[in-house]
Design a protein around this motif. Structure first.
Motif, short mmCIF file in Angstrom:
data_model
loop_
_atom_site.label_atom_id
_atom_site.label_comp_id
_atom_site.label_asym_id
_atom_site.label_seq_id
_atom_site.Cartn_x
_atom_site.Cartn_y
_atom_site.Cartn_z
N MET A 171 -0.42 1.92 -5.05
CA MET A 171 -1.51 2.14 -5.99
C MET A 171 -1.57 1.03 -7.03
O MET A 171 -2.67 0.59 -7.41
CB MET A 171 -1.36 3.51 -6.66
N ASN A 172 -0.42 0.56 -7.48
CA ASN A 172 -0.41 -0.53 -8.46
C ASN A 172 -1.03 -1.81 -7.88
O ASN A 172 -1.77 -2.51 -8.58
CB ASN A 172 1.02 -0.82 -8.93
N PHE A 173 -0.72 -2.08 -6.60
CA PHE A 173 -1.32 -3.26 -5.96
C PHE A 173 -2.83 -3.11 -5.82
O PHE A 173 -3.61 -4.03 -6.11
CB PHE A 173 -0.70 -3.50 -4.58
N LEU A 174 -3.26 -1.94 -5.35
CA LEU A 174 -4.68 -1.73 -5.00
C LEU A 174 -5.57 -1.60 -6.22
O LEU A 174 -6.79 -1.81 -6.13
CB LEU A 174 -4.82 -0.49 -4.11
N LYS A 175 -5.00 -1.27 -7.36
CA LYS A 175 -5.82 -1.16 -8.58
C LYS A 175 -6.46 -2.49 -8.94
O LYS A 175 -7.49 -2.54 -9.62
CB LYS A 175 -4.95 -0.69 -9.75
N GLU A 176 -5.84 -3.58 -8.48
CA GLU A 176 -6.38 -4.91 -8.80
C GLU A 176 -7.81 -5.09 -8.26
O GLU A 176 -8.61 -5.83 -8.81
CB GLU A 176 -5.48 -6.00 -8.21
N ASP A 177 -8.12 -4.42 -7.15
CA ASP A 177 -9.45 -4.56 -6.53
C ASP A 177 -10.35 -3.37 -6.84
O ASP A 177 -11.37 -3.15 -6.18
CB ASP A 177 -9.32 -4.74 -5.02
N ASN A 178 -9.97 -2.58 -7.83
CA ASN A 178 -10.84 -1.52 -8.34
C ASN A 178 -11.20 -0.46 -7.29
O ASN A 178 -12.34 0.01 -7.23
CB ASN A 178 -12.11 -2.12 -8.95
N TYR A 179 -10.23 -0.11 -6.44
CA TYR A 179 -10.49 0.96 -5.47
C TYR A 179 -10.35 2.33 -6.15
O TYR A 179 -9.64 2.49 -7.14
CB TYR A 179 -9.50 0.87 -4.30
N ASP A 180 -11.03 3.32 -5.58
CA ASP A 180 -10.89 4.71 -6.03
C ASP A 180 -9.76 5.32 -5.21
O ASP A 180 -9.92 5.55 -4.00
CB ASP A 180 -12.22 5.45 -5.79
N LEU A 181 -8.62 5.60 -5.82
CA LEU A 181 -7.40 5.93 -5.09
C LEU A 181 -7.05 7.42 -5.20
O LEU A 181 -7.15 8.02 -6.26
CB LEU A 181 -6.23 5.10 -5.62
N SER A 182 -6.60 7.98 -4.07
CA SER A 182 -6.04 9.33 -4.03
C SER A 182 -4.77 9.27 -3.22
O SER A 182 -4.55 8.32 -2.46
CB SER A 182 -7.03 10.31 -3.37
N PHE A 183 -3.88 10.29 -3.36
CA PHE A 183 -2.63 10.26 -2.60
C PHE A 183 -2.23 11.66 -2.18
O PHE A 183 -2.67 12.67 -2.75
CB PHE A 183 -1.51 9.60 -3.42
N ALA A 184 -1.37 11.70 -1.14
CA ALA A 184 -0.78 12.95 -0.67
C ALA A 184 0.65 12.65 -0.26
O ALA A 184 0.94 11.55 0.24
CB ALA A 184 -1.57 13.51 0.51
N CYS A 185 1.53 13.64 -0.46
CA CYS A 185 2.96 13.42 -0.20
C CYS A 185 3.41 13.96 1.16
O CYS A 185 4.61 14.12 1.39
CB CYS A 185 3.80 14.05 -1.32
N GLY A 186 2.47 14.26 2.04
CA GLY A 186 2.82 14.74 3.37
C GLY A 186 1.57 14.92 4.22
O GLY A 186 0.44 14.87 3.72
N GLY A 187 1.81 15.12 5.52
CA GLY A 187 0.69 15.24 6.44
C GLY A 187 -0.20 16.44 6.17
O GLY A 187 -1.44 16.33 6.14
N GLU A 188 0.41 17.61 5.98
CA GLU A 188 -0.37 18.83 5.74
C GLU A 188 -1.18 18.71 4.45
O GLU A 188 -2.36 19.09 4.41
CB GLU A 188 0.55 20.05 5.66
N GLU A 189 -0.56 18.15 3.40
CA GLU A 189 -1.27 17.98 2.13
C GLU A 189 -2.44 17.00 2.30
O GLU A 189 -3.52 17.22 1.74
CB GLU A 189 -0.30 17.46 1.07
N ALA A 190 -2.25 15.95 3.10
CA ALA A 190 -3.32 14.98 3.33
C ALA A 190 -4.51 15.64 4.02
O ALA A 190 -5.67 15.43 3.64
CB ALA A 190 -2.80 13.82 4.16
N LEU A 191 -4.23 16.48 5.03
CA LEU A 191 -5.32 17.14 5.75
C LEU A 191 -6.06 18.13 4.87
O LEU A 191 -7.29 18.26 4.96
CB LEU A 191 -4.76 17.84 7.00
#
Length: 351
Positions: free
Chosen positions: A21-41
């Motif tokens: 996320m720290n790397f990708l913030k440089e290009d102004n992306y809208d970021l979300s995250f999940a800590c596992g497969g089920e949570e991502a789905l």
């Protein structure tokens, strides 16, 4: 206003998520995250708009990245969304499996900022380029379809115009009173209008195809065709050949109107009881278009003078048609005629 591209990062190690996320913030992306497969789905299911790209770890407890990717690619909304695997596994089998389940790229851990940003940008640009191309293809297909319909419509209109000119020529050389063909078209369409088994398409088809019913008479010698007196048996047999002549002239066409005109030309002198010509067809074996034009042609002939007969009175015409129900004419069509007789005589008055 342009919206930021939406990226989902899925990894069971929170430090890996934080670094990405720290790397990708440089290009102004809208970021979300999940800590596992089920949570991502669950996150994907709860978001109405799909993400533009997913960074997906492979080795996670419970559901691994391969299974998450496989499930997402079965979802129509995510079939084209790029999935980049983030993993420390660089063996050939793992990489091959990742591409097989639908991944588009691999980034090995630990990843570097320049590599991550470059690959993410490349796949997002490709994703949007494919989306634009698909939309353009859809628009192009719609344009091609419209143009095809336009050309077919134009061809059909040209076909109708040619039929009109040809039938006008036929009428100008016959003994029939003016506007016979126009009246016949109107009468045929009106019978179709009130027939419970026919559609607006049938009405239109009869209106444009019925004028060709006597096209075969162009092959009959004028001295027989316009003879004022009674025909001999041989002369009548020549006259009867106009049905087969017309059919043979028209039957080779694949155009809808001409194909219908071929049937009408062939069958408009058949009779309900089987005593007509040229094939002695009976009842419903006669095409409905032929049955309709048979009644329309006789009605118009009786209500207008010919070289061999005078105009009949209204009552005499009605009596004739009613008296030939189930012998010469389809009984259902006679009933339609009797139920709307004023409308038919209104057409007969057209000059």
């Amino acid at each position: 206003m342009l919206t930021s591209n939406r990226i989902l990062i899925v990894d069971d190690v929170i430090d890996n998520i934080r670094v990405a996320m720290n790397f990708l913030k440089e290009d102004n992306y809208d970021l979300s995250f999940a800590c596992g497969g089920e949570e991502a789905l669950r996150l994907i299911r709860d978001n109405p708009a799909p993400f533009d790209l997913i960074l997906l770890d492979i080795m996670m407890p419970g559901m691994d990245g391969f299974e998450v990717c496989r499930i997402l690619k079965d979802n129509p909304r995510y079939q084209d969304v790029p999935i980049i695997f983030l993993t420390a596994r660089v063996d050939v089998d793992s990489m091959a499996k990742g591409f097989t389940v639908g991944g588009v790229d691999y980034i090995t851990k630990p990843f570097h900022a320049d590599e991550l940003l470059a690959r993410v940008k490349t796949h997002i640009d490709l994703f949007h380029a494919k989306k634009i191309l698909r939309e353009h293809n859809i628009a192009l297909e719609a344009k091609v379809a419209y143009e095809r319909v336009r050309l077919l419509t134009e061809l059909e209109e040209n076909q109708k115009e040619m039929i009109f000119m040809l039938t006008e020529l036929m009428e100008s050389t016959s003994d029939e009173t003016g506007k016979h063909i126009k009246r016949l078209s109107e009468i045929s369409a009106l019978l179709a209008k009130y027939h419970k088994s026919l559609s607006v398409h049938d009405m239109d088809m009869l209106y444009h195809a019925s004028p060709m019913h006597d096209i075969g008479k162009m092959m009959i010698p004028k001295e027989i065709l316009n003879k004022p007196g009674r025909l001999t048996e041989d002369e009548f047999n020549v006259i009867k050949s106009h049905t087969t002549n017309g059919y043979q002239l028209l039957c080779r066409s694949d155009r809808r109107i001409i194909k219908s005109a071929a049937v009408i030309a062939h069958e408009h002198h058949e009779k309900w009881d089987g005593s007509g010509y040229p094939r002695g067809l009976k009842g419903n074996d006669i095409h409905i278009y032929g049955r309709i034009v048979a009644l329309a042609d006789v009605f118009d002939a009786l209500t207008h003078a010919r070289c061999y007969k005078a105009v009949w009175s209204r009552d005499r015409v009605v009596d004739y048609i009613e008296g030939h129900r189930e012998t010469q004419f389809d009984p259902e069509l006679v009933d339609i005629f009797l139920g709307h007789v004023d409308e038919f005589f209104a057409i007969a008055d057209l000059k």
